[in-house]
Design a protein around this motif. Structure first.
Motif, PDB file in Angstrom:
ATOM      1  N   TRP A 125       0.833  -1.204   0.000  1.00 32.02           N
ATOM      2  CA  TRP A 125       0.000   0.000   0.000  1.00 32.02           C
ATOM      3  C   TRP A 125       0.868   1.255   0.000  1.00 32.02           C
ATOM      4  O   TRP A 125       0.593   2.207  -0.735  1.00 32.02           O
ATOM      5  N   ALA A 126       1.920   1.247   0.781  1.00 32.74           N
ATOM      6  CA  ALA A 126       2.794   2.423   0.843  1.00 32.74           C
ATOM      7  C   ALA A 126       3.470   2.669  -0.504  1.00 32.74           C
ATOM      8  O   ALA A 126       3.522   3.803  -0.992  1.00 32.74           O
ATOM      9  N   VAL A 127       3.996   1.617  -1.111  1.00 31.53           N
ATOM     10  CA  VAL A 127       4.716   1.757  -2.381  1.00 31.53           C
ATOM     11  C   VAL A 127       3.770   2.198  -3.496  1.00 31.53           C
ATOM     12  O   VAL A 127       4.015   3.193  -4.187  1.00 31.53           O
ATOM     13  N   ILE A 128       2.692   1.465  -3.663  1.00 31.19           N
ATOM     14  CA  ILE A 128       1.793   1.717  -4.796  1.00 31.19           C
ATOM     15  C   ILE A 128       1.003   3.010  -4.609  1.00 31.19           C
ATOM     16  O   ILE A 128       1.004   3.890  -5.476  1.00 31.19           O
ATOM     17  N   ALA A 129       0.336   3.143  -3.470  1.00 36.59           N
ATOM     18  CA  ALA A 129      -0.480   4.337  -3.243  1.00 36.59           C
ATOM     19  C   ALA A 129       0.387   5.580  -3.064  1.00 36.59           C
ATOM     20  O   ALA A 129       0.054   6.655  -3.575  1.00 36.59           O
ATOM     21  N   GLY A 130       1.503   5.439  -2.348  1.00 38.91           N
ATOM     22  CA  GLY A 130       2.379   6.600  -2.137  1.00 38.91           C
ATOM     23  C   GLY A 130       2.926   7.147  -3.446  1.00 38.91           C
ATOM     24  O   GLY A 130       2.879   8.361  -3.696  1.00 38.91           O
ATOM     25  N   ASN A 131       3.432   6.273  -4.296  1.00 39.83           N
ATOM     26  CA  ASN A 131       3.980   6.721  -5.580  1.00 39.83           C
ATOM     27  C   ASN A 131       2.898   7.292  -6.493  1.00 39.83           C
ATOM     28  O   ASN A 131       3.082   8.348  -7.102  1.00 39.83           O
ATOM     29  N   THR A 132       1.764   6.614  -6.581  1.00 39.28           N
ATOM     30  CA  THR A 132       0.685   7.064  -7.473  1.00 39.28           C
ATOM     31  C   THR A 132       0.114   8.396  -7.006  1.00 39.28           C
ATOM     32  O   THR A 132      -0.070   9.328  -7.806  1.00 39.28           O
ATOM     33  N   LEU A 133      -0.177   8.497  -5.725  1.00 35.12           N
ATOM     34  CA  LEU A 133      -0.694   9.746  -5.163  1.00 35.12           C
ATOM     35  C   LEU A 133       0.272  10.901  -5.413  1.00 35.12           C
ATOM     36  O   LEU A 133      -0.140  11.988  -5.830  1.00 35.12           O
ATOM     37  N   SER A 134       1.552  10.660  -5.183  1.00 43.39           N
ATOM     38  CA  SER A 134       2.538  11.728  -5.355  1.00 43.39           C
ATOM     39  C   SER A 134       2.632  12.185  -6.801  1.00 43.39           C
ATOM     40  O   SER A 134       2.809  13.376  -7.075  1.00 43.39           O
ATOM     41  N   ALA A 135       2.502  11.261  -7.726  1.00 44.41           N
ATOM     42  CA  ALA A 135       2.498  11.643  -9.141  1.00 44.41           C
ATOM     43  C   ALA A 135       1.269  12.492  -9.450  1.00 44.41           C
ATOM     44  O   ALA A 135       1.370  13.529 -10.131  1.00 44.41           O
ATOM     45  N   LEU A 136       0.119  12.079  -8.950  1.00 47.49           N
ATOM     46  CA  LEU A 136      -1.109  12.859  -9.175  1.00 47.49           C
ATOM     47  C   LEU A 136      -0.994  14.259  -8.578  1.00 47.49           C
ATOM     48  O   LEU A 136      -1.385  15.244  -9.209  1.00 47.49           O
ATOM     49  N   VAL A 137      -0.449  14.352  -7.375  1.00 49.13           N
ATOM     50  CA  VAL A 137      -0.277  15.648  -6.723  1.00 49.13           C
ATOM     51  C   VAL A 137       0.690  16.514  -7.528  1.00 49.13           C
ATOM     52  O   VAL A 137       0.420  17.695  -7.789  1.00 49.13           O
ATOM     53  N   GLY A 138       1.812  15.939  -7.946  1.00 46.73           N
ATOM     54  CA  GLY A 138       2.782  16.697  -8.737  1.00 46.73           C
ATOM     55  C   GLY A 138       2.187  17.217 -10.033  1.00 46.73           C
ATOM     56  O   GLY A 138       2.413  18.374 -10.419  1.00 46.73           O
ATOM     57  N   ILE A 139       1.403  16.391 -10.702  1.00 43.44           N
ATOM     58  CA  ILE A 139       0.773  16.805 -11.959  1.00 43.44           C
ATOM     59  C   ILE A 139      -0.233  17.925 -11.702  1.00 43.44           C
ATOM     60  O   ILE A 139      -0.276  18.920 -12.443  1.00 43.44           O
ATOM     61  N   ALA A 140      -1.038  17.788 -10.659  1.00 47.11           N
ATOM     62  CA  ALA A 140      -2.003  18.841 -10.326  1.00 47.11           C
ATOM     63  C   ALA A 140      -1.297  20.152 -10.012  1.00 47.11           C
ATOM     64  O   ALA A 140      -1.714  21.225 -10.471  1.00 47.11           O
ATOM     65  N   VAL A 141      -0.215  20.076  -9.263  1.00 41.70           N
ATOM     66  CA  VAL A 141       0.522  21.290  -8.901  1.00 41.70           C
ATOM     67  C   VAL A 141       1.121  21.960 -10.130  1.00 41.70           C
ATOM     68  O   VAL A 141       1.036  23.181 -10.279  1.00 41.70           O
ATOM     69  N   ILE A 142       1.695  21.196 -11.042  1.00 40.84           N
ATOM     70  CA  ILE A 142       2.315  21.785 -12.229  1.00 40.84           C
ATOM     71  C   ILE A 142       1.263  22.443 -13.128  1.00 40.84           C
ATOM     72  O   ILE A 142       1.548  23.400 -13.845  1.00 40.84           O
ATOM     73  N   HIS A 143       0.023  21.957 -13.060  1.00 40.00           N
ATOM     74  CA  HIS A 143      -1.065  22.603 -13.808  1.00 40.00           C
ATOM     75  C   HIS A 143      -1.451  23.941 -13.190  1.00 40.00           C
ATOM     76  O   HIS A 143      -1.870  24.858 -13.906  1.00 40.00           O
ATOM     77  N   LEU A 144      -1.307  24.051 -11.879  1.00 39.93           N
ATOM     78  CA  LEU A 144      -1.735  25.259 -11.176  1.00 39.93           C
ATOM     79  C   LEU A 144      -0.619  26.274 -10.962  1.00 39.93           C
ATOM     80  O   LEU A 144      -0.860  27.481 -10.978  1.00 39.93           O
ATOM     81  N   ILE A 145       0.581  25.805 -10.716  1.00 41.71           N
ATOM     82  CA  ILE A 145       1.719  26.672 -10.390  1.00 41.71           C
ATOM     83  C   ILE A 145       2.763  26.511 -11.479  1.00 41.71           C
ATOM     84  O   ILE A 145       3.301  25.423 -11.659  1.00 41.71           O
TER      85      ILE A 145
END
Length: 179
Positions: free
Chosen positions: A82-102
């Motif tokens: 759960w840590a590996v899969i969810a942590g990596n996937t969530l972080s990619a989603l967050v990074g993509i969202a941030v780059i769209h906004l900032i």
């Protein structure tokens, strides 16, 4: 005078790795071979999937750090599926969202990493290499949300599967179930 230097060295040895536990050579070799086999399987499979799908991205750069946790520290809560899969996937989603906004990288990078850490706390999937995934997304100007699923989530799943097979074949229990 000599005992003084010895005590000084002992007192400050943790700065030079003195706080690291001694790992038997057999375990070191087991971890290294596992990381090599696991990464080769993941990278080969991801490259093959890339050729089938036609996507340019097929590798996540922080995979080596995730492999260290999965193969060298399979008992760590931060190496569990759960840590590996969810942590990596969530972080990619967050990074993509941030780059769209900032659009300013000096603000986007720390914001992406810190928000991914917050998300991992909330979802209980702390995985240190995942914070690097958020940074990699911003640095690479990754704008497509599909990157979070391929290669990030797929590579993470493949790594966890390889880790589970290898660890269990070599006498290490992975994943670890809570008591």
């Amino acid at each position: 005078m000599r005992p003084h230097y010895k005590n000084l060295l002992k007192h400050h040895s943790f700065y030079l790795g003195g706080d690291q536990t001694q790992v038997p050579w057999i375990e070191r070799i087991r971890s290294v071979i596992g990381a090599f086999i696991g990464l080769m399987l993941v990278l080969t499979t991801a490259k093959y999937l890339r050729e089938l799908s036609g996507l340019d991205e097929w590798l996540m750069a922080s995979l080596g750090a995730s492999a260290l946790l999965v193969f060298a520290l399979p008992g760590s809560p931060m190496a569990q599926p759960w840590a590996v899969i969810a942590g990596n996937t969530l972080s990619a989603l967050v990074g993509i969202a941030v780059i769209h906004l900032i659009h300013e990288p000096l603000l986007a990078m720390p914001l992406a990493a810190s928000l991914s850490i917050l998300g991992m706390f909330v979802l209980r999937c702390l995985h240190p290499p995942a914070a690097a995934v958020a940074l990699i997304v911003v640095l690479g100007h990754v704008m497509h949300y599909r990157y979070a699923f391929f290669p990030v989530m797929v590579d993470s799943i493949l790594l966890v599967m390889a880790g589970a097979v290898y660890s269990n074949l070599t006498g290490k229990r992975y994943p670890n179930k809570p008591n």
